[in-house]
Design an enzyme around this catalytic site. Structure first.
Site, PDB file in Angstrom:
ATOM      1  CG  ASN A 110      -0.484  -0.355   2.493  1.00 21.05           C
ATOM      2  OD1 ASN A 110       0.435  -1.151   2.604  1.00 21.05           O
ATOM      3  ND2 ASN A 110      -1.040   0.237   3.526  1.00 21.05           N
ATOM      4  CD  GLU A 154      -1.729   4.122   4.146  1.00 22.57           C
ATOM      5  OE1 GLU A 154      -1.322   4.824   5.085  1.00 22.57           O
ATOM      6  OE2 GLU A 154      -2.369   3.066   4.310  1.00 22.57           O
ATOM      7  CB  CYS A 213      -5.038  -1.555  -2.289  1.00 27.28           C
ATOM      8  SG  CYS A 213      -6.520  -0.783  -1.659  1.00 27.28           S
ATOM      9  CD  GLU A 250      -5.056  -6.026  -1.900  1.00 26.57           C
ATOM     10  OE1 GLU A 250      -4.544  -4.883  -1.777  1.00 26.57           O
ATOM     11  OE2 GLU A 250      -5.892  -6.490  -1.110  1.00 26.57           O
ATOM     12  CB  CYS A 303     -10.733  -2.923  -0.632  1.00 25.19           C
ATOM     13  SG  CYS A 303     -10.047  -2.171  -2.121  1.00 25.19           S
ATOM     14  CB  CYS A 319      -8.272  -4.742  -4.707  1.00 22.78           C
ATOM     15  SG  CYS A 319      -7.118  -3.432  -4.279  1.00 22.78           S
TER      16      CYS A 319
HETATM   17 ZN    ZN Z   1      -7.829  -2.637  -2.282  1.00 21.96          ZN
END
Ligand code: ZN
Length: 161
Positions: free
Chosen positions: A62, A64, A72, A74, A111, A114
């Site tokens: 991830n 940020e 993310c 993924e 999530c 993703c």
């Molecule tokens: Zn995600």
């Protein structure tokens, strides 16, 4: 009125020793990637390791930032793989995470965004992606395709031609 039920099926491994050598190797890669996550805001470090059909392993974590325009693990791995090896199907994805405050004993599922992106690659390449989800210890969950994580999926089939 009609009602219908959606069922999801996945495999639960009690411990990573039950995984294949290939799966364990990817889990190691995803754990290593999680340690390099840029998770200064969530403090939740996620790692992903993606095995391609050509044998290459692409990792992601991830990313940020202060304006919440991060990504993310993924999708970082998926987009990196597609950028480096366009047209090469994804074979397997292993996702894990590190919670520095309390060790994760449950697997971390992807999530919704993703899931949609993984489903799109699965559809585009015509190849199911095996997805394994792990915490820092304990059970590991496995599904045989991204589609299994995304019932009632929106796809390009809905778009006008
Ligand atoms: Zn995600």
């Amino acid at each position: 009125m009609k009602r219908f039920e959606i069922k999801a099926e996945f495999t639960i491994y009690e411990h990573e020793d039950e995984l294949s050598q290939e799966e364990r190797e990817l889990l190691r890669w995803s754990r290593e990637a999680a340690t390099r996550a840029d998770a200064g805001y969530s403090h939740f470090q996620v790692g992903a390791a993606l095995l391609l059909e050509n044998g290459k392993i692409i990792t992601g974590n991830n990313q940020e930032n202060s304006v919440y325009q991060g990504l993310c693990a993924e999708r970082t791995a998926a987009f990196s793989a597609a950028a480096r090896y366009p047209g090469v199907p994804f074979k397997m994805l292993v996702i894990t995470a590190i919670n520095p405050q309390e060790k994760l004993t449950k697997p971390v599922p992807p999530c919704g965004a993703c899931r949609q992106v993984l489903f799109e690659y699965e559809t585009k390449y015509g190849k199911n992606i095996t997805i394994l989800m792990a915490g820092q210890e304990g059970e590991i969950w496995k599904v045989n395709s991204a589609a299994e994580l995304l019932p009632l999926t929106f796809s390009s089939a809905f778009l006008p031609v």
